[in-house]
Design a protein around this motif. Sequence first.
Motif, PDB file in Angstrom:
ATOM      1  N   ASP A   1       0.821  -1.220   0.000  1.00 29.41           N
ATOM      2  CA  ASP A   1       0.000   0.000   0.000  1.00 29.41           C
ATOM      3  C   ASP A   1       0.856   1.272   0.000  1.00 29.41           C
ATOM      4  O   ASP A   1       0.678   2.159  -0.839  1.00 29.41           O
ATOM      5  CB  ASP A   1      -0.914  -0.031   1.230  1.00 29.41           C
ATOM      6  CG  ASP A   1      -1.730   1.231   1.397  1.00 29.41           C
ATOM      7  OD1 ASP A   1      -2.628   1.445   0.570  1.00 29.41           O
ATOM      8  OD2 ASP A   1      -1.457   2.014   2.327  1.00 29.41           O
ATOM      9  N   GLN A   2       1.808   1.350   0.910  1.00 23.95           N
ATOM     10  CA  GLN A   2       2.583   2.595   1.013  1.00 23.95           C
ATOM     11  C   GLN A   2       3.560   2.773  -0.140  1.00 23.95           C
ATOM     12  O   GLN A   2       3.819   3.886  -0.583  1.00 23.95           O
ATOM     13  CB  GLN A   2       3.329   2.631   2.341  1.00 23.95           C
ATOM     14  CG  GLN A   2       2.353   2.744   3.501  1.00 23.95           C
ATOM     15  CD  GLN A   2       3.042   2.968   4.830  1.00 23.95           C
ATOM     16  OE1 GLN A   2       4.133   3.503   4.898  1.00 23.95           O
ATOM     17  NE2 GLN A   2       2.389   2.553   5.890  1.00 23.95           N
TER      18      GLN A   2
ATOM     19  N   PHE B   1      -4.083  -5.902  -5.058  1.00 23.88           N
ATOM     20  CA  PHE B   1      -4.847  -5.807  -3.805  1.00 23.88           C
ATOM     21  C   PHE B   1      -6.338  -5.972  -4.047  1.00 23.88           C
ATOM     22  O   PHE B   1      -6.805  -5.908  -5.194  1.00 23.88           O
ATOM     23  CB  PHE B   1      -4.579  -4.451  -3.150  1.00 23.88           C
ATOM     24  CG  PHE B   1      -5.079  -3.286  -3.990  1.00 23.88           C
ATOM     25  CD1 PHE B   1      -4.268  -2.719  -4.961  1.00 23.88           C
ATOM     26  CD2 PHE B   1      -6.357  -2.771  -3.811  1.00 23.88           C
ATOM     27  CE1 PHE B   1      -4.734  -1.652  -5.750  1.00 23.88           C
ATOM     28  CE2 PHE B   1      -6.821  -1.717  -4.592  1.00 23.88           C
ATOM     29  CZ  PHE B   1      -6.011  -1.161  -5.565  1.00 23.88           C
ATOM     30  N   GLU B   2      -7.072  -6.137  -2.938  1.00 26.12           N
ATOM     31  CA  GLU B   2      -8.535  -6.092  -2.948  1.00 26.12           C
ATOM     32  C   GLU B   2      -8.954  -4.923  -2.072  1.00 26.12           C
ATOM     33  O   GLU B   2      -8.488  -4.826  -0.936  1.00 26.12           O
ATOM     34  CB  GLU B   2      -9.111  -7.377  -2.340  1.00 26.12           C
ATOM     35  CG  GLU B   2      -9.082  -8.587  -3.249  1.00 26.12           C
ATOM     36  CD  GLU B   2      -9.948  -8.391  -4.479  1.00 26.12           C
ATOM     37  OE1 GLU B   2     -11.000  -7.717  -4.367  1.00 26.12           O
ATOM     38  OE2 GLU B   2      -9.550  -8.889  -5.551  1.00 26.12           O
ATOM     39  N   PRO B   3      -9.811  -4.012  -2.578  1.00 30.16           N
ATOM     40  CA  PRO B   3     -10.259  -2.931  -1.688  1.00 30.16           C
ATOM     41  C   PRO B   3     -11.221  -3.461  -0.623  1.00 30.16           C
ATOM     42  O   PRO B   3     -12.071  -4.307  -0.914  1.00 30.16           O
ATOM     43  CB  PRO B   3     -10.977  -1.951  -2.623  1.00 30.16           C
ATOM     44  CG  PRO B   3     -11.174  -2.649  -3.915  1.00 30.16           C
ATOM     45  CD  PRO B   3     -10.371  -3.916  -3.925  1.00 30.16           C
ATOM     46  N   ARG B   4     -11.014  -3.023   0.625  1.00 34.56           N
ATOM     47  CA  ARG B   4     -11.945  -3.344   1.733  1.00 34.56           C
ATOM     48  C   ARG B   4     -12.253  -2.037   2.432  1.00 34.56           C
ATOM     49  O   ARG B   4     -11.511  -1.624   3.312  1.00 34.56           O
ATOM     50  CB  ARG B   4     -11.277  -4.259   2.750  1.00 34.56           C
ATOM     51  CG  ARG B   4     -11.140  -5.685   2.358  1.00 34.56           C
ATOM     52  CD  ARG B   4     -12.366  -6.529   2.703  1.00 34.56           C
ATOM     53  NE  ARG B   4     -12.121  -7.913   2.359  1.00 34.56           N
ATOM     54  CZ  ARG B   4     -11.969  -8.339   1.111  1.00 34.56           C
ATOM     55  NH1 ARG B   4     -12.061  -7.499   0.109  1.00 34.56           N
ATOM     56  NH2 ARG B   4     -11.724  -9.604   0.872  1.00 34.56           N
ATOM     57  N   GLY B   5     -13.341  -1.403   2.024  1.00 37.53           N
ATOM     58  CA  GLY B   5     -13.676  -0.109   2.630  1.00 37.53           C
ATOM     59  C   GLY B   5     -12.564   0.890   2.399  1.00 37.53           C
ATOM     60  O   GLY B   5     -12.200   1.154   1.260  1.00 37.53           O
ATOM     61  N   LYS B   6     -12.005   1.393   3.503  1.00 37.39           N
ATOM     62  CA  LYS B   6     -10.979   2.419   3.349  1.00 37.39           C
ATOM     63  C   LYS B   6      -9.574   1.832   3.265  1.00 37.39           C
ATOM     64  O   LYS B   6      -8.598   2.567   3.326  1.00 37.39           O
ATOM     65  CB  LYS B   6     -11.054   3.391   4.534  1.00 37.39           C
ATOM     66  CG  LYS B   6     -12.283   4.252   4.459  1.00 37.39           C
ATOM     67  CD  LYS B   6     -12.351   5.230   5.597  1.00 37.39           C
ATOM     68  CE  LYS B   6     -13.584   6.088   5.458  1.00 37.39           C
ATOM     69  NZ  LYS B   6     -13.873   6.856   6.642  1.00 37.39           N
ATOM     70  N   ARG B   7      -9.462   0.502   3.193  1.00 39.52           N
ATOM     71  CA  ARG B   7      -8.140  -0.093   3.158  1.00 39.52           C
ATOM     72  C   ARG B   7      -7.977  -0.981   1.930  1.00 39.52           C
ATOM     73  O   ARG B   7      -8.930  -1.260   1.219  1.00 39.52           O
ATOM     74  CB  ARG B   7      -7.903  -0.909   4.430  1.00 39.52           C
ATOM     75  CG  ARG B   7      -7.994  -0.030   5.673  1.00 39.52           C
ATOM     76  CD  ARG B   7      -7.481  -0.738   6.910  1.00 39.52           C
ATOM     77  NE  ARG B   7      -8.013  -2.092   7.020  1.00 39.52           N
ATOM     78  CZ  ARG B   7      -7.258  -3.162   7.231  1.00 39.52           C
ATOM     79  NH1 ARG B   7      -5.958  -3.035   7.344  1.00 39.52           N
ATOM     80  NH2 ARG B   7      -7.813  -4.362   7.339  1.00 39.52           N
ATOM     81  N   ARG B   8      -6.728  -1.427   1.724  1.00 37.10           N
ATOM     82  CA  ARG B   8      -6.463  -2.336   0.618  1.00 37.10           C
ATOM     83  C   ARG B   8      -5.793  -3.579   1.173  1.00 37.10           C
ATOM     84  O   ARG B   8      -4.819  -3.477   1.916  1.00 37.10           O
ATOM     85  CB  ARG B   8      -5.537  -1.665  -0.406  1.00 37.10           C
ATOM     86  CG  ARG B   8      -6.092  -0.360  -0.915  1.00 37.10           C
ATOM     87  CD  ARG B   8      -5.324   0.140  -2.100  1.00 37.10           C
ATOM     88  NE  ARG B   8      -4.108   0.839  -1.743  1.00 37.10           N
ATOM     89  CZ  ARG B   8      -3.327   1.453  -2.637  1.00 37.10           C
ATOM     90  NH1 ARG B   8      -3.623   1.406  -3.919  1.00 37.10           N
ATOM     91  NH2 ARG B   8      -2.242   2.091  -2.253  1.00 37.10           N
TER      92      ARG B   8
END
Lengths: 499, 411
Positions: A348-349, A390-397
């Motif tokens: 992510d980062q 990645f898979e998006p999950r709400g505000k996270r990946r």
Amino acid sequence: MGMVEKRPLSAHHAILLASQTDFSGWREAARAMALNGVDPADIAWSVEGEDTGDLFAAPPESTPLPAIPPGAELRVPRRFVDLAEAVICHSDPARFGFLYRILCRLQREPHLLDVATDPDVRKLEEMDKSVRRDIHKMRAFVRFRRIADETGERFVAWFEPAHFIVERNAPFFMRRFTGMRWTILTPHATADWDGERLAIGPGASKADAPAEDAAEELWRTYFRSIFNPTRLKVKAMTAEMPKKYWRNLPEASLIPDLIAGAEKSARDMIERMPTMPAPHHETVQAKHWRNRPAETQSDGADATSIAELRKAATDCRRCPLWRNATQTVFGEGPEDARVVFVGEQPGDQEDIAGKPFVGPAGRLFDAIIDEAGIDRATTYVTNAVKHFKFEPRGKRRIHSRPNAGEVQACRWWIERELKLIRPDLVVALGATAAQSLLGKAVPITKMRGQTVTREDGLKVFLTVHPSYLLRLPDDAKAAERERFLDDLKRVRTLMDDTL
Amino acid sequence: MPAPTVREKLAILADAAKYDASCASSGADRRDSLKSGGIGSTEATGICHAYAPDGRCISLLKILLTNFCIYDCAYCINRSSSNVKRARFTIDDVVTLTLDFYRRNYIEGLFLSSGVIRSPDETMAEMVEVGRRLRLDHAFAGYIHLKTIPEASQELIEQAGLYADRLSINVELPTDEGVQRLAPEKRPQTIRRSMAGLREKLDAAAEPTLRTKQRPRFAPGGQSTQMIVGADPTPDATILKTSARLYGSYRLRRVYYSAFSPIPDSSAALPSMKPPLMREHRLYQADWMMRFYGFEEREILAGRPDGMLDLAIDPKLAWALDHRAIFPVDVNRAPRELLLRVPGLGTKAVKRILASRIHRRLRLEDVGRVCQSIAAVRPFIVAEGWSPGGTIDSERLREAVAPRARQLELF
């Protein structure tokens, strides 16, 4: 909102409140009554100066409050006090008795307010909502008009609220328009701010407010221009801006014509054929775009430096991972590095920063190679796969593992990086890196700590990925960190050996 | 030719800004003017000061600094090939208009966007200067939303975040291919990297610094974006996938969907039709399901092979009709996540049900008092003394709960 209950004709107690919003008067009386167990039906509530509708009735008078029994205490949830303070501003004349009834019920049912399905609680919440809505609409629809006299400028508004909200709402205007002198006139009360002091005065009439303000013409221009006639939704407008407010809104006079003309302007727009490009378009195109350096789409095959290779990888479409990722995250480090570390893929980062090994696993990696005595500045770090999967999950990946096809597609880049750098040693961090470097799946837990020599002579040292350490429970983490450190110390020895 | 008046410029530059859907003024930090003696305040939620007959909230003075633009995006009224009238505000025009409107309580603040003239940095610098003058020269504490130009330098973005409550960058269209086709000069890569850059700065501002524990100010209202719907044939499934990706990747407060609206002097590359308002509405409902009701993007359209949301009924009801096996849900026992999946129960209603049922068994009429319409909810729940019986499996359930077909279009 209709009457909650009729005023009892022959009440034993009469309470005369000082004003429509006399919360402390109500509170004092209600406490005395409740602590004496007075039935809600036995109290007649009225307000000083209120029109009772009966011309011949004597003005109401208060009966003395009963004495509070010694030691008696009245407890209510804080939320009730908040609700009561708001609901006291409601225009329903029966609100005082209604609030008293809830107060009595709360003595028997302390959790009553949590029972949102109870009819009295619903009603209380509805009244509170109605007051809050009126407060909100006043904040929205007050329109100040500027007047200037010898003492400077002043802003005056006329507004007609549905409830007795002026006092409750005035601090908002004070917080917002601190640097102005302003007055809000309403039929029931007036709020005035002179720049230092907020004063509440008696009601006024519309004639007391200025009749116009030159800025209103600009405001109407804005209102007319911001409206999109192809999206006419009159009901949506009136639901939020009911007609009762229109008479004090300078822009509202435009509405009927805007609605009437909407269909025609929309149809005109749709039917009008596209015209010739504007005359200046050619000039703009020539000046800004025609001589933009052509984006030569090199595939990197003939790149002679890492910088060229990195540039070629920017628009990589070799697998579909570019679609969801922010950017290609290419390798980093000196071109003459003697050791190359290969991870799995950016996280992510890394995806956000565009640099490899900057996230939690990268920071851990930095700390451990430092401990192992390897100078990070002499190493090149890169990933087997260069886009974040990645898979998006709400505000996270949530990281997902690249598949064999994606690893294979990205070998194009890793092999070219290695060819340009020609390191003495490559360290595969984890199974994906090993698979990429050796061209086949490798049981990493079994083979970690070993060096495999490829057909082209390149030495590949196998170990785990630092992110593996992050996922371990604390008790296992310390031991595994030691093992990883040992692996990296061996890497350093191997580097020394190849001198 | 005489110089245009402010009023003439306002007419052109407000018209040019009206295709941007957002006018929100929420999400800012709470502040007021009591200390500064200036004007302006922001509280938890923004205020809509007026509504246009298109039903849209007017909360901010939403204008362009200029509608001259070197880009030629087919869907945009301000594209370089358009014959629309052009105008350009001075920095002081915008500052004065904002203050004059704010003092009369017409607006919550300013939403400033701009066509790109000469260079992205030059244009962005002027927008930042508007923010600076309002905040520093005039002690203005109202809301400021700046539309960021993706190609502008990081230093300018940093400054913009110092003065603005919210920053936004429009992704324009749901797919990169769409952007390449209709906005050939725009680079989707650059747009993504700019959103990533904003997220980096927002994250940094959310963490107290080691030294002072004071947070550096950077756009406390976060970032948002907008995509145009219906300008190209992208299906809803792809649009929602893009939204889920954007929410997950860049900490967006909101993704706005803007039904493609015909514009005067439109491009031949675009459909000439009424804006698909119902589709836009359904997309917002689906977006809501992802953000507040715990639905995954792929679940929402699982039952729709064409990848399009049902226009006749809302997507939560459509999902329920496709997943009847999980219903009826017992309002006295079911966990929050399951209650949120009941059509007709919103987050507030669920909260009230959960609080009330601790104290008493809920009957149908109890639920009726906390939701909008018990008729819509009834077939999907079990309550004390109520069971929907076989209606959940009835062939005619859809007709029973779906709103009657009505005129959806304009004319």
